[in-house]
Design a protein around this motif. Structure first.
Motif, mmCIF file in Angstrom:
data_model
loop_
_atom_site.group_PDB
_atom_site.id
_atom_site.type_symbol
_atom_site.label_atom_id
_atom_site.label_comp_id
_atom_site.label_asym_id
_atom_site.label_seq_id
_atom_site.Cartn_x
_atom_site.Cartn_y
_atom_site.Cartn_z
ATOM 1 N N PRO A 282 0.815 -1.215 0.000
ATOM 2 C CA PRO A 282 0.000 0.000 0.000
ATOM 3 C C PRO A 282 0.846 1.262 0.000
ATOM 4 C CG PRO A 282 -0.002 -1.030 2.178
ATOM 5 C CD PRO A 282 0.676 -1.984 1.248
ATOM 6 N N VAL A 283 0.409 2.249 -0.749
ATOM 7 C CA VAL A 283 1.095 3.534 -0.766
ATOM 8 C C VAL A 283 0.968 4.194 0.604
ATOM 9 C CG1 VAL A 283 -0.895 4.922 -1.502
ATOM 10 C CG2 VAL A 283 1.427 5.633 -2.145
ATOM 11 N N VAL A 284 1.993 4.939 1.002
ATOM 12 C CA VAL A 284 1.946 5.727 2.234
ATOM 13 C C VAL A 284 1.999 7.188 1.828
ATOM 14 C CG1 VAL A 284 3.084 6.273 4.411
ATOM 15 C CG2 VAL A 284 3.094 3.914 3.551
ATOM 16 N N THR A 292 -4.384 8.714 -2.576
ATOM 17 C CA THR A 292 -4.159 8.448 -1.158
ATOM 18 C C THR A 292 -5.138 7.406 -0.627
ATOM 19 O OG1 THR A 292 -3.412 10.736 -0.849
ATOM 20 C CG2 THR A 292 -4.022 9.505 1.131
ATOM 21 N N LEU A 293 -4.621 6.433 0.113
ATOM 22 C CA LEU A 293 -5.472 5.451 0.761
ATOM 23 C C LEU A 293 -6.054 6.040 2.042
ATOM 24 C CD1 LEU A 293 -3.319 2.213 0.361
ATOM 25 C CD2 LEU A 293 -5.349 2.862 -0.943
ATOM 26 N N LYS A 294 -7.342 5.778 2.256
ATOM 27 C CA LYS A 294 -8.035 6.342 3.411
ATOM 28 C C LYS A 294 -8.819 5.253 4.132
ATOM 29 C CE LYS A 294 -8.576 10.672 0.849
ATOM 30 N NZ LYS A 294 -9.534 11.625 0.258
ATOM 31 N N GLU A 295 -9.335 5.596 5.302
ATOM 32 C CA GLU A 295 -10.094 4.637 6.096
ATOM 33 C C GLU A 295 -11.292 4.086 5.318
ATOM 34 O OE1 GLU A 295 -12.274 4.300 10.491
ATOM 35 O OE2 GLU A 295 -11.304 6.173 9.868
ATOM 36 N N TYR A 428 0.922 4.086 12.646
ATOM 37 C CA TYR A 428 0.100 4.545 11.525
ATOM 38 C C TYR A 428 -1.087 3.592 11.433
ATOM 39 C CZ TYR A 428 -0.991 5.152 6.497
ATOM 40 O OH TYR A 428 -1.622 5.342 5.291
ATOM 41 N N GLU A 429 -2.226 4.035 11.901
ATOM 42 C CA GLU A 429 -3.377 3.155 12.120
ATOM 43 C C GLU A 429 -3.844 2.456 10.848
ATOM 44 O OE1 GLU A 429 -7.859 3.281 14.096
ATOM 45 O OE2 GLU A 429 -6.574 5.060 14.149
ATOM 46 N N LEU A 430 -3.867 3.165 9.744
ATOM 47 C CA LEU A 430 -4.333 2.552 8.497
ATOM 48 C C LEU A 430 -3.430 1.376 8.108
ATOM 49 C CD1 LEU A 430 -6.693 3.356 6.549
ATOM 50 C CD2 LEU A 430 -4.935 4.290 5.042
ATOM 51 N N ALA A 431 -2.118 1.581 8.248
ATOM 52 C CA ALA A 431 -1.172 0.506 7.942
ATOM 53 C C ALA A 431 -1.364 -0.666 8.896
ATOM 54 C CB ALA A 431 0.257 1.019 8.020
ATOM 55 N N LYS A 436 -2.739 -6.274 9.819
ATOM 56 C CA LYS A 436 -3.440 -7.324 10.553
ATOM 57 C C LYS A 436 -4.220 -8.240 9.609
ATOM 58 C CE LYS A 436 -5.102 -4.349 13.646
ATOM 59 N NZ LYS A 436 -5.846 -3.820 14.829
ATOM 60 N N ARG A 437 -4.825 -7.661 8.594
ATOM 61 C CA ARG A 437 -5.551 -8.498 7.635
ATOM 62 C C ARG A 437 -4.583 -9.401 6.872
ATOM 63 N NH1 ARG A 437 -11.067 -8.504 7.799
ATOM 64 N NH2 ARG A 437 -11.976 -9.462 5.950
ATOM 65 N N ARG A 438 -3.416 -8.876 6.533
ATOM 66 C CA ARG A 438 -2.417 -9.698 5.843
ATOM 67 C C ARG A 438 -1.950 -10.844 6.737
ATOM 68 N NH1 ARG A 438 -0.322 -4.452 3.958
ATOM 69 N NH2 ARG A 438 1.377 -4.581 5.479
ATOM 70 N N PHE A 439 -1.725 -10.550 8.025
ATOM 71 C CA PHE A 439 -1.316 -11.603 8.951
ATOM 72 C C PHE A 439 -2.384 -12.688 9.059
ATOM 73 C CE2 PHE A 439 1.532 -8.409 11.282
ATOM 74 C CZ PHE A 439 2.673 -8.897 10.676
#
Length: 461
Positions: A282-284, A292-295, A428-431, A436-439
């Motif tokens: 994901p882009v930061v 930009t990625l957002k919630e 960085y909460e979004l990351a 967590k989903r990747r894990f």
């Protein structure tokens, strides 16, 4: 949900994780449901809550099974590590990022390095500075035998002659000092040719090449100076390199943004080019841009990671597997406890060096004055900053202490935390949510293959 337990459904399984012990359980529906109430309700209350769904005897058996796991230290384990103080007074640097070029032949729109110059002017590292950097690494590595050098940029192939000179110099110094240097390089592949491919395969233990996926996606963000796309230039070169690489390490790395939330299609496109080792991340971006990625994007991103896990298994079973960087996870051994608590060694185990000989904690901090550690001539002079990195661990971050994934991610990326929140210790909460989903999916893939007895020898996971 308890911070001492995490459960989720994936790939047709009910999965329960004990974060502290690292135990992972695949359970039936009744155990999965009982766990919702186990910590907060009595046996009688649990029976009453679930009696319309399950028989009383089965509910009591499920409770007994949970209690047995708890007694064995495999579920609801107390965090025995929170009182361990990470204390270091010195450091052994084991890896160095050499910024061979503060310049680039591309103008990628999401570039963290300000299109390659790190906001400090376009320049190339000369041989003398590179030699000093290698000498510094060897001296700073103490008694450690294995060390690493990553040639980075900008675009390091703009300075390929000096890269070659430094590889030869590094080999000589390593031999003199009884060290083993692993060389890696990160490139956008525009300047890749047969000579460089042959050189990489002979001298580099790992090569990272950049491609965002499908042509229309890649060419939105990864453009040349004149604004034209790069896919048609780099895709054939990457394909040729991969075909020549054999069993040696490499991976093709891409970035997804709000413009391609269907990024699984890009992962699969790269795989269909014959690429086995893939990372699409994901882009930061702190600024509010159209990419930009957002919630608000999280649910879609979660769906994509789940879809990728399903496709991962499907292709594996069809005999055409690929490896996805963020789905690789070691559930048997893994890092030592200090590494699990601390994670990234930026600033004290890993450093970045600029063409001017300045030292920073990692390549993403280069050009930010407050993160300058020192210079090759003076050494590391900002000891206070280095100490801050050395003393950072998951228990310095309140958000991490309550997170089930804390021992998997070790607090996340210092640079991402700083770039988004202005503090290396504020996650960085979004990351975090994406991680967590990747894990979850990485663990589910492991569990699925283990249950099938089909994990041995599968380097993809």
């Amino acid at each position: 949900m308890s911070e001492l337990m995490h459960k989720f459904k994936r790939l047709g399984m009910n999965i329960v994780i004990d974060p502290v012990s690292g135990s992972i359980h695949v359970v039936d529906d009744i155990v999965y449901d009982v766990l919702d109430f186990y910590e907060t309700h009595s046996k009688e209350e649990i029976v009453n809550l679930l009696q319309n769904k399950y028989a009383k005897e089965d509910i009591l058996d499920a409770i007994a099974e949970i209690e047995e796991l708890k007694d064995q230290g495999l579920l609801f384990s107390e965090d025995i590590y929170k009182d361990i103080a990470i204390s270091r007074s010195d450091s052994v640097i084991k890896a160095m990022c050499l910024n061979m070029a503060h310049d680039c032949n591309l103008r990628c729109k999401y570039c963290f390095a300000s299109t390659g110059d790190f906001k400090g002017g376009r320049k190339l590292m000369d041989f003398e500075t590179g030699k000093k950097a290698i000498d510094f690494l060897i001296k700073s590595s103490g008694k450690r035998r294995n060390i690493e050098i990553d040639f980075f940029g900008g675009e390091p192939l703009l300075n390929f002659k000096v890269v070659q000179q430094l590889v030869e110099y590094g080999k000589e110094k390593a031999k003199e000092n009884k060290k083993n240097i692993k060389f890696t390089i990160t490139t956008n592949a525009v300047l890749l040719d047969d000579v460089k491919i042959k050189y990489f395969n002979k001298n580099f233990s790992n090569v990272v090449l950049s491609l965002d996926g499908r042509k229309e996606v890649n060419d939105q963000m990864r453009v040349r100076i004149d604004g034209s796309g790069t896919y048609d230039i780099i895709a054939p070169k990457i394909k040729k390199f991969v075909e020549s690489r054999g069993e040696k390490e490499y991976y093709v790395r891409g970035t997804f943004t709000a413009k391609n939330l269907d990024f699984v299609n890009d992962v699969l496109h790269i795989a269909d080019l014959g690429v086995y080792e893939i990372s699409v991340e994901p882009v930061v971006e702190k600024e509010d841009r159209d990419y930009t990625l957002k919630e608000e994007h999280l649910e879609r991103i979660f769906e994509e990671y789940d879809r990728l896990a399903e496709e991962y298994i499907k292709r594996y079973e069809e005999g055409r597997p690929f490896a996805f960087y963020h789905f690789k996870i070691d559930l048997n051994e893994g890092p030592c406890i200090k590494k699990r608590l601390q994670g990234c060694g930026a600033g004290f185990e890993y450093i970045a060096v600029t063409p001017d000989g300045e030292i920073y904690p990692c390549h993403q901090f280069v050009g930010i004055d407050e993160f300058k550690l020192g210079t090759l001539d003076e050494g590391i002079t900002n000891k206070e900053l280095q100490q801050k990195f050395m003393e950072s661990d998951i228990y310095k971050r309140e958000e991490c202490t309550k997170c089930w994934a804390r021992f998997y991610c070790s607090g996340g990326c210092f640079a991402n935390n700083y770039n988004i929140n202005g503090d290396i210790n504020k996650p960085y909460e979004l990351a975090c949510e994406m991680q967590k989903r990747r894990f979850e999916n990485a663990i589910a893939i492991k569990a699925y293959l283990m249950l099938k007895g089909d994990l041995n020898g599968n380097k993809a996971v």
